[in-house]
Design a protein around this motif. Sequence first.
Motif, short mmCIF file in Angstrom:
data_model
loop_
_atom_site.label_atom_id
_atom_site.label_comp_id
_atom_site.label_asym_id
_atom_site.label_seq_id
_atom_site.Cartn_x
_atom_site.Cartn_y
_atom_site.Cartn_z
N MET A 1 0.83 -1.17 0.00
CA MET A 1 0.00 0.00 0.00
C MET A 1 0.88 1.24 0.00
N PRO A 2 1.17 1.77 -1.15
CA PRO A 2 2.15 2.84 -1.26
C PRO A 2 1.71 4.16 -0.65
N PHE A 3 0.41 4.42 -0.55
CA PHE A 3 -0.02 5.73 -0.10
C PHE A 3 -0.47 5.73 1.35
N ALA A 4 -0.30 4.63 2.07
CA ALA A 4 -0.76 4.55 3.44
C ALA A 4 0.16 5.36 4.36
N MET A 5 -0.45 6.17 5.19
CA MET A 5 0.31 6.97 6.14
C MET A 5 0.75 6.06 7.29
N LYS A 6 1.95 6.27 7.80
CA LYS A 6 2.44 5.46 8.91
C LYS A 6 2.92 6.37 10.03
N MET A 7 2.71 5.89 11.24
CA MET A 7 3.20 6.59 12.43
C MET A 7 4.70 6.28 12.58
N LYS A 8 5.36 6.91 13.54
CA LYS A 8 6.79 6.68 13.76
C LYS A 8 7.08 5.23 14.13
N GLY A 10 5.57 2.69 12.94
CA GLY A 10 5.25 1.82 11.81
C GLY A 10 3.79 1.45 11.70
N THR A 11 2.96 1.83 12.68
CA THR A 11 1.54 1.51 12.61
C THR A 11 0.80 2.58 11.82
N ARG A 12 -0.38 2.25 11.37
CA ARG A 12 -1.23 3.21 10.67
C ARG A 12 -2.23 3.78 11.67
N PRO A 13 -2.51 5.07 11.59
CA PRO A 13 -3.32 5.69 12.62
C PRO A 13 -4.82 5.41 12.51
N GLY A 14 -5.33 5.12 11.35
CA GLY A 14 -6.77 4.99 11.17
C GLY A 14 -7.39 6.36 10.98
N SER A 15 -8.48 6.41 10.25
CA SER A 15 -9.13 7.69 10.01
C SER A 15 -10.64 7.48 9.86
N PRO A 16 -11.38 7.61 10.95
CA PRO A 16 -12.84 7.47 10.86
C PRO A 16 -13.47 8.48 9.90
N ALA A 17 -12.91 9.68 9.81
CA ALA A 17 -13.46 10.68 8.90
C ALA A 17 -13.34 10.23 7.44
N THR A 18 -12.22 9.60 7.11
CA THR A 18 -12.03 9.10 5.74
C THR A 18 -12.97 7.95 5.46
N VAL A 19 -13.19 7.09 6.44
CA VAL A 19 -14.13 5.97 6.26
C VAL A 19 -15.53 6.52 6.03
N ARG A 132 -6.68 2.14 3.24
CA ARG A 132 -5.25 2.45 3.32
C ARG A 132 -4.85 3.10 4.64
N TRP A 133 -5.80 3.60 5.38
CA TRP A 133 -5.51 4.26 6.64
C TRP A 133 -5.42 3.28 7.80
N TYR A 134 -5.70 2.02 7.54
CA TYR A 134 -5.79 1.04 8.63
C TYR A 134 -4.81 -0.10 8.42
N PRO A 135 -4.41 -0.75 9.52
CA PRO A 135 -3.52 -1.91 9.39
C PRO A 135 -4.27 -3.07 8.72
N PRO A 136 -3.53 -4.01 8.14
CA PRO A 136 -4.17 -5.11 7.40
C PRO A 136 -5.24 -5.87 8.18
N GLU A 137 -5.06 -6.04 9.47
CA GLU A 137 -6.04 -6.81 10.23
C GLU A 137 -7.38 -6.09 10.41
N LYS A 138 -7.43 -4.78 10.14
CA LYS A 138 -8.68 -4.02 10.26
C LYS A 138 -9.25 -3.62 8.90
N GLN A 139 -8.52 -3.86 7.82
CA GLN A 139 -8.96 -3.38 6.51
C GLN A 139 -10.26 -4.03 6.03
N GLY A 140 -10.48 -5.27 6.35
CA GLY A 140 -11.72 -5.93 5.94
C GLY A 140 -12.94 -5.26 6.55
N LEU A 141 -12.87 -4.98 7.84
CA LEU A 141 -13.96 -4.30 8.53
C LEU A 141 -14.19 -2.91 7.95
#
Length: 151
Positions: A1-8, A10-19, A132-141
Amino acid sequence: MPFAMKMKDGTRPGSPATVFASFLHFDMCFTMWVLLGALGVFVAGALKLDDAQKGLMVAIPVLSGSLCRVPVGILGDRFGGKLVGIIMLVFLFIPLALGWLLDPSFPQLLIIGAMLGVAGSSFAIALPLASRWYPPEKQGLVMGIAAAGNI
Protein backbone atom coordinates in the motif's frame (compact mmCIF):
# COMPACT_ATOMS: atom_id res chain seq x y z
CA MET A 1 0.00 0.00 0.00
CA PRO A 2 2.15 2.84 -1.26
CA PHE A 3 -0.02 5.73 -0.10
CA ALA A 4 -0.76 4.55 3.44
CA MET A 5 0.31 6.97 6.14
CA LYS A 6 2.44 5.46 8.91
CA MET A 7 3.20 6.59 12.43
CA LYS A 8 6.79 6.68 13.76
CA ASP A 9 6.37 3.18 15.22
CA GLY A 10 5.25 1.82 11.81
CA THR A 11 1.54 1.51 12.61
CA ARG A 12 -1.23 3.21 10.67
CA PRO A 13 -3.32 5.69 12.62
CA GLY A 14 -6.77 4.99 11.17
CA SER A 15 -9.13 7.69 10.01
CA PRO A 16 -12.84 7.47 10.86
CA ALA A 17 -13.46 10.68 8.90
CA THR A 18 -12.03 9.10 5.74
CA VAL A 19 -14.13 5.97 6.26
CA PHE A 20 -17.25 8.12 6.65
CA ALA A 21 -16.39 10.22 3.59
CA SER A 22 -15.76 7.03 1.59
CA PHE A 23 -19.14 5.70 2.73
CA LEU A 24 -20.86 8.91 1.59
CA HIS A 25 -19.00 8.93 -1.73
CA PHE A 26 -19.89 5.30 -2.36
CA ASP A 27 -23.52 5.90 -1.34
CA MET A 28 -23.94 8.90 -3.60
CA CYS A 29 -22.26 7.19 -6.55
CA PHE A 30 -24.22 3.97 -6.11
CA THR A 31 -27.47 5.97 -6.09
CA MET A 32 -26.55 7.63 -9.38
CA TRP A 33 -25.32 4.35 -10.86
CA VAL A 34 -28.70 2.64 -10.42
CA LEU A 35 -30.81 5.72 -11.12
CA LEU A 36 -32.09 4.57 -14.50
CA GLY A 37 -33.05 1.20 -13.06
CA ALA A 38 -35.04 2.86 -10.28
CA LEU A 39 -36.75 5.25 -12.70
CA GLY A 40 -37.00 2.67 -15.49
CA VAL A 41 -40.76 2.12 -15.26
CA PHE A 42 -41.49 5.83 -15.54
CA VAL A 43 -38.92 6.49 -18.27
CA ALA A 44 -40.01 3.47 -20.30
CA GLY A 45 -43.62 4.60 -20.12
CA ALA A 46 -42.80 8.17 -21.12
CA LEU A 47 -40.62 7.08 -24.08
CA LYS A 48 -42.81 4.06 -24.98
CA LEU A 49 -39.86 1.66 -24.82
CA ASP A 50 -40.20 -2.04 -25.57
CA ASP A 51 -38.72 -4.71 -23.29
CA ALA A 52 -35.39 -4.88 -25.14
CA GLN A 53 -34.95 -1.11 -24.95
CA LYS A 54 -35.80 -1.12 -21.22
CA GLY A 55 -33.22 -3.83 -20.64
CA LEU A 56 -30.58 -1.91 -22.59
CA MET A 57 -31.39 1.31 -20.74
CA VAL A 58 -30.84 -0.41 -17.38
CA ALA A 59 -27.76 -2.36 -18.54
CA ILE A 60 -25.77 0.55 -20.02
CA PRO A 61 -24.80 2.17 -16.68
CA VAL A 62 -23.78 -1.21 -15.27
CA LEU A 63 -21.65 -2.01 -18.31
CA SER A 64 -19.96 1.37 -18.49
CA GLY A 65 -19.31 1.31 -14.74
CA SER A 66 -17.65 -2.08 -15.08
CA LEU A 67 -15.46 -0.83 -17.91
CA CYS A 68 -14.45 2.33 -16.04
CA ARG A 69 -13.27 0.60 -12.85
CA VAL A 70 -9.81 -0.29 -14.12
CA PRO A 71 -8.90 3.14 -15.55
CA VAL A 72 -10.42 4.96 -12.56
CA GLY A 73 -8.51 2.67 -10.19
CA ILE A 74 -5.28 3.41 -12.03
CA LEU A 75 -6.01 7.15 -11.92
CA GLY A 76 -6.82 6.90 -8.20
CA ASP A 77 -3.50 5.18 -7.51
CA ARG A 78 -1.61 7.67 -9.66
CA PHE A 79 -3.24 10.96 -8.59
CA GLY A 80 -4.88 10.05 -5.28
CA GLY A 81 -8.35 8.85 -4.39
CA LYS A 82 -9.52 12.18 -3.04
CA LEU A 83 -8.77 14.09 -6.23
CA VAL A 84 -10.15 11.43 -8.57
CA GLY A 85 -13.23 10.98 -6.36
CA ILE A 86 -13.97 14.71 -6.40
CA ILE A 87 -13.48 14.90 -10.17
CA MET A 88 -15.82 11.92 -10.53
CA LEU A 89 -18.56 13.63 -8.50
CA VAL A 90 -18.18 16.87 -10.45
CA PHE A 91 -18.37 14.93 -13.74
CA LEU A 92 -21.53 13.17 -12.58
CA PHE A 93 -23.36 16.50 -12.41
CA ILE A 94 -23.27 16.54 -16.23
CA PRO A 95 -25.52 13.51 -16.86
CA LEU A 96 -27.79 14.51 -13.98
CA ALA A 97 -28.19 18.00 -15.45
CA LEU A 98 -28.75 16.61 -18.95
CA GLY A 99 -31.44 14.23 -17.70
CA TRP A 100 -33.10 17.02 -15.76
CA LEU A 101 -32.92 19.81 -18.36
CA LEU A 102 -33.47 17.82 -21.56
CA ASP A 103 -36.36 15.75 -22.73
CA PRO A 104 -34.02 13.01 -23.94
CA SER A 105 -34.68 10.63 -26.78
CA PHE A 106 -33.73 6.97 -26.37
CA PRO A 107 -30.21 7.39 -27.90
CA GLN A 108 -29.60 10.43 -25.69
CA LEU A 109 -30.81 8.44 -22.70
CA LEU A 110 -28.25 5.74 -23.48
CA ILE A 111 -25.49 8.36 -23.57
CA ILE A 112 -26.68 9.75 -20.23
CA GLY A 113 -26.74 6.18 -18.88
CA ALA A 114 -23.18 5.56 -20.06
CA MET A 115 -22.10 8.75 -18.31
CA LEU A 116 -23.94 7.75 -15.11
CA GLY A 117 -22.10 4.44 -15.31
CA VAL A 118 -18.89 6.21 -14.31
CA ALA A 119 -20.40 6.26 -10.81
CA GLY A 120 -20.09 2.46 -10.81
CA SER A 121 -16.33 2.81 -10.74
CA SER A 122 -16.52 4.35 -7.27
CA PHE A 123 -15.58 0.90 -5.93
CA ALA A 124 -12.06 1.61 -7.18
CA ILE A 125 -11.90 4.90 -5.26
CA ALA A 126 -13.86 4.60 -2.02
CA LEU A 127 -12.68 1.21 -0.80
CA PRO A 128 -8.91 1.70 -1.20
CA LEU A 129 -9.16 5.26 0.13
CA ALA A 130 -10.76 4.07 3.36
CA SER A 131 -8.70 0.93 3.87
CA ARG A 132 -5.25 2.45 3.32
CA TRP A 133 -5.51 4.26 6.64
CA TYR A 134 -5.79 1.04 8.63
CA PRO A 135 -3.52 -1.91 9.39
CA PRO A 136 -4.17 -5.11 7.40
CA GLU A 137 -6.04 -6.81 10.23
CA LYS A 138 -8.68 -4.02 10.26
CA GLN A 139 -8.96 -3.38 6.51
CA GLY A 140 -11.72 -5.93 5.94
CA LEU A 141 -13.96 -4.30 8.53
CA VAL A 142 -13.19 -0.82 7.24
CA MET A 143 -13.91 -1.80 3.63
CA GLY A 144 -17.16 -3.40 4.78
CA ILE A 145 -18.23 -0.19 6.50
CA ALA A 146 -17.32 1.92 3.46
CA ALA A 147 -18.98 -0.59 1.11
CA ALA A 148 -22.20 -0.38 3.10
CA GLY A 149 -22.73 2.80 1.09
CA ASN A 150 -24.25 0.69 -1.67
CA ILE A 151 -27.30 -0.10 0.44
